[in-house]
Write a protein that holds these residues in place. Structure first.
Motif, PDB file in Angstrom:
ATOM      1  N   GLU A 169     -15.746   9.385   6.030  1.00 55.05           N
ATOM      2  CA  GLU A 169     -16.678   9.800   4.983  1.00 55.05           C
ATOM      3  C   GLU A 169     -18.097   9.918   5.533  1.00 55.05           C
ATOM      4  O   GLU A 169     -18.822  10.873   5.214  1.00 55.05           O
ATOM      5  N   GLU A 170     -18.486   8.961   6.361  1.00 53.56           N
ATOM      6  CA  GLU A 170     -19.835   8.977   6.928  1.00 53.56           C
ATOM      7  C   GLU A 170     -20.046  10.177   7.845  1.00 53.56           C
ATOM      8  O   GLU A 170     -21.085  10.846   7.780  1.00 53.56           O
ATOM      9  N   GLN A 171     -19.071  10.480   8.686  1.00 50.00           N
ATOM     10  CA  GLN A 171     -19.227  11.607   9.619  1.00 50.00           C
ATOM     11  C   GLN A 171     -19.173  12.947   8.879  1.00 50.00           C
ATOM     12  O   GLN A 171     -19.855  13.907   9.260  1.00 50.00           O
ATOM     13  N   THR A 172     -18.385  13.006   7.817  1.00 52.90           N
ATOM     14  CA  THR A 172     -18.328  14.230   7.014  1.00 52.90           C
ATOM     15  C   THR A 172     -19.683  14.493   6.356  1.00 52.90           C
ATOM     16  O   THR A 172     -20.184  15.623   6.349  1.00 52.90           O
ATOM     17  N   ALA A 173     -20.258  13.433   5.810  1.00 56.68           N
ATOM     18  CA  ALA A 173     -21.556  13.571   5.147  1.00 56.68           C
ATOM     19  C   ALA A 173     -22.666  13.900   6.141  1.00 56.68           C
ATOM     20  O   ALA A 173     -23.585  14.667   5.833  1.00 56.68           O
ATOM     21  N   ALA A 174     -22.578  13.352   7.352  1.00 55.30           N
ATOM     22  CA  ALA A 174     -23.627  13.556   8.348  1.00 55.30           C
ATOM     23  C   ALA A 174     -23.662  14.992   8.853  1.00 55.30           C
ATOM     24  O   ALA A 174     -24.731  15.604   8.982  1.00 55.30           O
ATOM     25  N   GLY A 175     -22.495  15.567   9.160  1.00 62.53           N
ATOM     26  CA  GLY A 175     -22.442  16.932   9.664  1.00 62.53           C
ATOM     27  C   GLY A 175     -23.095  17.069  11.033  1.00 62.53           C
ATOM     28  O   GLY A 175     -23.413  16.079  11.704  1.00 62.53           O
ATOM     29  N   GLY A 176     -23.270  18.308  11.462  1.00 60.97           N
ATOM     30  CA  GLY A 176     -23.909  18.573  12.746  1.00 60.97           C
ATOM     31  C   GLY A 176     -22.999  18.383  13.943  1.00 60.97           C
ATOM     32  O   GLY A 176     -23.481  18.298  15.080  1.00 60.97           O
ATOM     33  N   TRP A 177     -21.690  18.366  13.719  1.00 59.67           N
ATOM     34  CA  TRP A 177     -20.757  18.132  14.826  1.00 59.67           C
ATOM     35  C   TRP A 177     -20.456  19.431  15.564  1.00 59.67           C
ATOM     36  O   TRP A 177     -20.260  20.482  14.953  1.00 59.67           O
ATOM     37  N   PHE A 178     -20.381  19.307  16.876  1.00 61.13           N
ATOM     38  CA  PHE A 178     -20.205  20.446  17.771  1.00 61.13           C
ATOM     39  C   PHE A 178     -18.804  20.472  18.380  1.00 61.13           C
ATOM     40  O   PHE A 178     -18.166  21.514  18.467  1.00 61.13           O
ATOM     41  N   LEU A 179     -18.325  19.296  18.782  1.00 55.58           N
ATOM     42  CA  LEU A 179     -17.017  19.171  19.422  1.00 55.58           C
ATOM     43  C   LEU A 179     -16.291  17.924  18.933  1.00 55.58           C
ATOM     44  O   LEU A 179     -16.924  16.925  18.576  1.00 55.58           O
TER      45      LEU A 179
ATOM     46  N   ASP B  44       7.337  15.365  25.310  1.00 53.86           N
ATOM     47  CA  ASP B  44       7.051  16.028  24.036  1.00 53.86           C
ATOM     48  C   ASP B  44       5.559  16.317  23.868  1.00 53.86           C
ATOM     49  O   ASP B  44       5.123  16.664  22.778  1.00 53.86           O
ATOM     50  N   THR B  45       4.785  16.204  24.926  1.00 54.50           N
ATOM     51  CA  THR B  45       3.324  16.333  24.840  1.00 54.50           C
ATOM     52  C   THR B  45       2.904  17.751  24.445  1.00 54.50           C
ATOM     53  O   THR B  45       3.470  18.735  24.924  1.00 54.50           O
ATOM     54  N   HIS B  46       1.893  17.818  23.587  1.00 51.72           N
ATOM     55  CA  HIS B  46       1.254  19.090  23.237  1.00 51.72           C
ATOM     56  C   HIS B  46      -0.255  18.937  23.412  1.00 51.72           C
ATOM     57  O   HIS B  46      -0.832  17.926  23.010  1.00 51.72           O
ATOM     58  N   HIS B  47      -0.874  19.964  24.001  1.00 54.91           N
ATOM     59  CA  HIS B  47      -2.322  20.044  24.120  1.00 54.91           C
ATOM     60  C   HIS B  47      -2.804  21.146  23.177  1.00 54.91           C
ATOM     61  O   HIS B  47      -2.350  22.296  23.272  1.00 54.91           O
ATOM     62  N   LEU B  48      -3.713  20.800  22.278  1.00 46.48           N
ATOM     63  CA  LEU B  48      -4.219  21.759  21.301  1.00 46.48           C
ATOM     64  C   LEU B  48      -5.716  21.978  21.490  1.00 46.48           C
ATOM     65  O   LEU B  48      -6.462  21.044  21.783  1.00 46.48           O
ATOM     66  N   VAL B  49      -6.154  23.225  21.315  1.00 46.32           N
ATOM     67  CA  VAL B  49      -7.567  23.564  21.189  1.00 46.32           C
ATOM     68  C   VAL B  49      -7.714  24.254  19.838  1.00 46.32           C
ATOM     69  O   VAL B  49      -7.038  25.256  19.567  1.00 46.32           O
ATOM     70  N   LEU B  50      -8.582  23.712  18.993  1.00 43.79           N
ATOM     71  CA  LEU B  50      -8.721  24.193  17.618  1.00 43.79           C
ATOM     72  C   LEU B  50     -10.127  24.732  17.374  1.00 43.79           C
ATOM     73  O   LEU B  50     -11.112  24.146  17.836  1.00 43.79           O
ATOM     74  N   ARG B  51     -10.213  25.821  16.658  1.00 40.58           N
ATOM     75  CA  ARG B  51     -11.481  26.315  16.149  1.00 40.58           C
ATOM     76  C   ARG B  51     -11.552  25.979  14.659  1.00 40.58           C
ATOM     77  O   ARG B  51     -10.546  26.071  13.951  1.00 40.58           O
ATOM     78  N   HIS B  52     -12.751  25.629  14.191  1.00 37.81           N
ATOM     79  CA  HIS B  52     -12.910  25.159  12.811  1.00 37.81           C
ATOM     80  C   HIS B  52     -13.884  26.030  12.031  1.00 37.81           C
ATOM     81  O   HIS B  52     -14.738  26.717  12.611  1.00 37.81           O
ATOM     82  N   ALA B  53     -13.757  25.971  10.717  1.00 37.76           N
ATOM     83  CA  ALA B  53     -14.583  26.798   9.839  1.00 37.76           C
ATOM     84  C   ALA B  53     -16.062  26.484   9.977  1.00 37.76           C
ATOM     85  O   ALA B  53     -16.914  27.343   9.714  1.00 37.76           O
ATOM     86  N   SER B  54     -16.413  25.271  10.401  1.00 38.13           N
ATOM     87  CA  SER B  54     -17.819  24.892  10.573  1.00 38.13           C
ATOM     88  C   SER B  54     -18.447  25.530  11.802  1.00 38.13           C
ATOM     89  O   SER B  54     -19.672  25.471  11.981  1.00 38.13           O
ATOM     90  N   GLY B  55     -17.613  26.120  12.676  1.00 35.47           N
ATOM     91  CA  GLY B  55     -18.097  26.641  13.947  1.00 35.47           C
ATOM     92  C   GLY B  55     -17.818  25.698  15.100  1.00 35.47           C
ATOM     93  O   GLY B  55     -17.966  26.071  16.267  1.00 35.47           O
ATOM     94  N   ALA B  56     -17.419  24.467  14.787  1.00 34.88           N
ATOM     95  CA  ALA B  56     -17.095  23.491  15.827  1.00 34.88           C
ATOM     96  C   ALA B  56     -15.733  23.811  16.428  1.00 34.88           C
ATOM     97  O   ALA B  56     -14.925  24.572  15.865  1.00 34.88           O
ATOM     98  N   SER B  57     -15.470  23.214  17.589  1.00 35.79           N
ATOM     99  CA  SER B  57     -14.142  23.286  18.179  1.00 35.79           C
ATOM    100  C   SER B  57     -13.692  21.871  18.496  1.00 35.79           C
ATOM    101  O   SER B  57     -14.503  20.935  18.573  1.00 35.79           O
ATOM    102  N   SER B  58     -12.389  21.704  18.683  1.00 33.81           N
ATOM    103  CA  SER B  58     -11.857  20.373  18.964  1.00 33.81           C
ATOM    104  C   SER B  58     -10.630  20.496  19.840  1.00 33.81           C
ATOM    105  O   SER B  58     -10.010  21.564  19.943  1.00 33.81           O
ATOM    106  N   THR B  59     -10.298  19.390  20.468  1.00 34.14           N
ATOM    107  CA  THR B  59      -9.072  19.321  21.265  1.00 34.14           C
ATOM    108  C   THR B  59      -8.258  18.122  20.807  1.00 34.14           C
ATOM    109  O   THR B  59      -8.783  17.147  20.255  1.00 34.14           O
TER     110      THR B  59
END
Length: 301
Positions: free
Chosen positions: A139-149, A208-223
């Protein structure tokens, strides 16, 4: 029509496996605000044993348990869970679902649509969204915003050398692996904090390992690196965010019992207020859609 909740809602349990026995049943039996109305399982002997240990009644007929309950918690393999969740919703029972809701979007959509048609409340038990202190942190990180990765590693050792875990015998986990078992945990954090997934790149790794790279609606990306096959010495569950506030690491949490009790409270609140919970069946459907797309992307890699 959705059932009205009395002062002490009656909540039944569908499922008798290790997850039900270690988390769902003790949390329901120990919850002071609800009546644990009974247990149903595909193995009547297991249902009888779990009900006896929990101080409640076993049912051999699932519809009888639905009739005796205002809500049900489900602790079943996802593609067994989905049609029973539809059945429960059609009987007017509010539903506390396990993750993933299903392993195909079609089945998960049936659940979401049945819940909405019946007007019942739904909650998907994504542990990190209900455990303390992770729920507060999200909740705190959602409210803070400004995340890049975002960077996540969920390295389970369920199938690692020397593992004696009771969950290793689960056929659906053996078939679907870490992508489907622990992937929902990571997505349950990324989606509220970084926004919906708008693009996926995926590649298989060892076991069974999977490596994911995700793009998000905020413009951030994640792995995310997800597996149940890590050596025990390498096991970890970690998620870090990077942004304008520097870095923030997901805190540790203490087991699932307290988290499940919080999920029960969330379901009761949603049923009484009519306000959908953020982790509802529609959210569960979105997780299934993302994991399906990731599975297909990895298969093409």
């Amino acid at each position: 029509m959705a059932k009205h909740l009395g002062v002490k809602p009656r909540i039944g349990l569908l499922g008798t496996g290790p997850w039900a026995a270690r988390t769902h049943a003790p949390a329901l039996a120990g919850h002071p605000g609800i009546e644990f109305s009974g247990v149903w399982g595909r193995r009547p002997d297991a249902a009888a044993a779990l009900a006896d240990a929990s101080g409640t009644r076993a049912y051999e007929d699932v519809d009888a348990l639905l009739a005796a309950s205002d809500a049900v918690a489900l602790a079943l393999p996802p593609d067994i869970q989905a049609p029973l969740a539809v059945r429960a919703a059609e009987a007017g029972c509010h539903v506390l679902l396990d993750k993933p809701v299903a392993t195909t979007p079609a089945l998960a959509r049936e659940v979401a649509e049945a819940v909405e048609a019946a007007g019942v409340a739904s909650v998907v038990f994504c542990t990190l969204r209900f455990a303390e202190p992770t729920a507060r942190w999200i909740e705190e990180q959602t409210a803070a915003g400004g995340w890049f990765l975002g960077e996540a590693h969920w390295l389970g050792s369920l199938y690692g050398p020397g593992s004696a875990s009771a969950y290793a015998a689960s056929p659906w986990r053996r078939e679907k692996g870490g992508l489907w078992d622990v992937g929902p945990h990571v997505l349950s954090v990324y989606l509220p904090v970084l926004g919906d997934v708008t693009g996926i790149t995926a590649a298989p790794g060892p076991g069974d390992t999977h490596h994911l790279v995700l793009r998000h609606a905020s413009g951030a990306s994640s792995t995310a690196t997800l597996t149940l096959s890590a050596p025990p010495e390498a096991a970890e569950a970690a998620l870090t965010l990077y942004g304008t506030r520097g870095r923030a690491e997901l805190p540790r949490w203490d087991g699932a019992l307290g988290a499940f009790a919080a999920a029960v409270d969330a379901l009761v609140t949603a049923a009484r207020t009519g306000e959908p919970h953020a982790c509802d069946a529609r959210f569960g459907l979105r997780i299934t859609e993302i994991l399906t797309e990731a599975e297909h992307a990895a298969a093409r890699a």
